[in-house]
Design a protein around this motif. Structure first.
Motif, PDB file in Angstrom:
ATOM      1  N   THR A  51       0.824  -1.205   0.000  1.00 17.87           N
ATOM      2  CA  THR A  51       0.000   0.000   0.000  1.00 17.87           C
ATOM      3  C   THR A  51       0.857   1.254   0.000  1.00 17.87           C
ATOM      4  N   THR A  55       0.935   3.837  -3.220  1.00 17.56           N
ATOM      5  CA  THR A  55       0.471   5.185  -2.874  1.00 17.56           C
ATOM      6  C   THR A  55       1.549   6.211  -3.202  1.00 17.56           C
ATOM      7  N   VAL A  58       1.570   6.697  -6.964  1.00 13.14           N
ATOM      8  CA  VAL A  58       0.449   7.527  -7.413  1.00 13.14           C
ATOM      9  C   VAL A  58       0.747   9.012  -7.206  1.00 13.14           C
ATOM     10  N   HIS A  59       1.489   9.321  -6.147  1.00 19.90           N
ATOM     11  CA  HIS A  59       1.786  10.712  -5.829  1.00 19.90           C
ATOM     12  C   HIS A  59       3.150  11.157  -6.352  1.00 19.90           C
ATOM     13  N   ALA A  88      -4.185   1.692  -3.817  1.00 20.09           N
ATOM     14  CA  ALA A  88      -3.764   3.055  -3.468  1.00 20.09           C
ATOM     15  C   ALA A  88      -4.968   3.956  -3.234  1.00 20.09           C
ATOM     16  N   TYR A  89      -6.125   3.572  -3.750  1.00 15.35           N
ATOM     17  CA  TYR A  89      -7.313   4.413  -3.670  1.00 15.35           C
ATOM     18  C   TYR A  89      -8.313   3.924  -2.622  1.00 15.35           C
ATOM     19  N   GLU A  92      -6.827   1.817   4.047  1.00 14.78           N
ATOM     20  CA  GLU A  92      -6.092   0.596   4.367  1.00 14.78           C
ATOM     21  C   GLU A  92      -6.908  -0.412   5.188  1.00 14.78           C
ATOM     22  N   THR A  95      -8.855  -2.290   2.712  1.00 12.75           N
ATOM     23  CA  THR A  95      -7.947  -3.141   1.932  1.00 12.75           C
ATOM     24  C   THR A  95      -7.615  -4.413   2.692  1.00 12.75           C
TER      25      THR A  95
END
Length: 199
Positions: A51, A55, A58-59, A88-89, A92, A95
């Protein structure tokens, strides 16, 4: 008398698969509850690394950066980052629950594929399948996967399905290729298949 005996036998036969699934669900529930109720820092630590990695990606960060406070980092090939991208969206905690349920479901499907190749003398498939599922769920490797939040069960399902369910069919090898793109270990099976084909 004979009719009563036959009816009783029929009820016993009908109950066996149900009892098998009760056992499988009990093992699955015990593992899920135990792992998801541990202290927050200990819950599915490998999934936590996945995760953090996706994440960061993505950033605009690196998939392989070492995050503050973590002793481990993402070690899988870049394609794995794409495979993990959806997490990532998601929050957690969500998830963790979904990952645990997905792992349990993958074990059930894996056992279904395997039981298609077991000898019929072991019993009817509808009875053997839930019993095998319960045993596999209780096994140390699967409990370890549930504990750490690993992906090994899903990769195993892909390879086993490729070898057993898609044997001789068009497209066989695709699942093993995808599994190897996520984690290199399945390449061992690909090398074995090549050696057998050459022989």
């Amino acid at each position: 008398m004979e009719r009563l005996k036959a009816a009783r036998t029929q009820r016993v036969k009908a109950a066996r698969p149900v009892l098998g699934w009760v056992a499988a669900l009990a093992v699955a529930a015990q593992g899920a509850i135990h792992n998801l109720s541990r202290p927050l820092a200990e819950r599915l630590p490998d999934l936590h690394i996945y995760t953090l990695a996706v994440t960061a990606l993505v950033h605009g960060g690196s998939l392989y950066m070492l995050h503050q406070g973590e002793a481990a980092r993402f070690t899988y090939p870049p394609f794995a980052g794409l495979a993990f991208f959806p997490i990532a969206y998601l929050p957690e905690p969500v998830t963790r629950v979904l990952w645990t349920l997905l792992t349990i479901a993958a074990v059930a499907v894996l056992c279904w594929v395997v039981t298609t190749r077991l000898p019929r003398r072991l019993g009817p498939r509808e009875v053997v399948w839930p019993l095998v599922t319960a045993l596999v769920l209780a096994s140390k490797p699967v409990q370890s996967n549930l504990w750490f939040g690993q992906i090994s069960v899903l990769l195993t399902l892909a390879v086993v399905a490729d070898v057993l369910a898609f044997s001789g069919r068009r497209g066989q090898g695709v699942l093993t290729g995808i599994a190897a793109a996520i984690k290199l270990t399945p390449l061992v099976f690909a090398a074995k298949a090549v050696c057998l084909a050459v022989q």
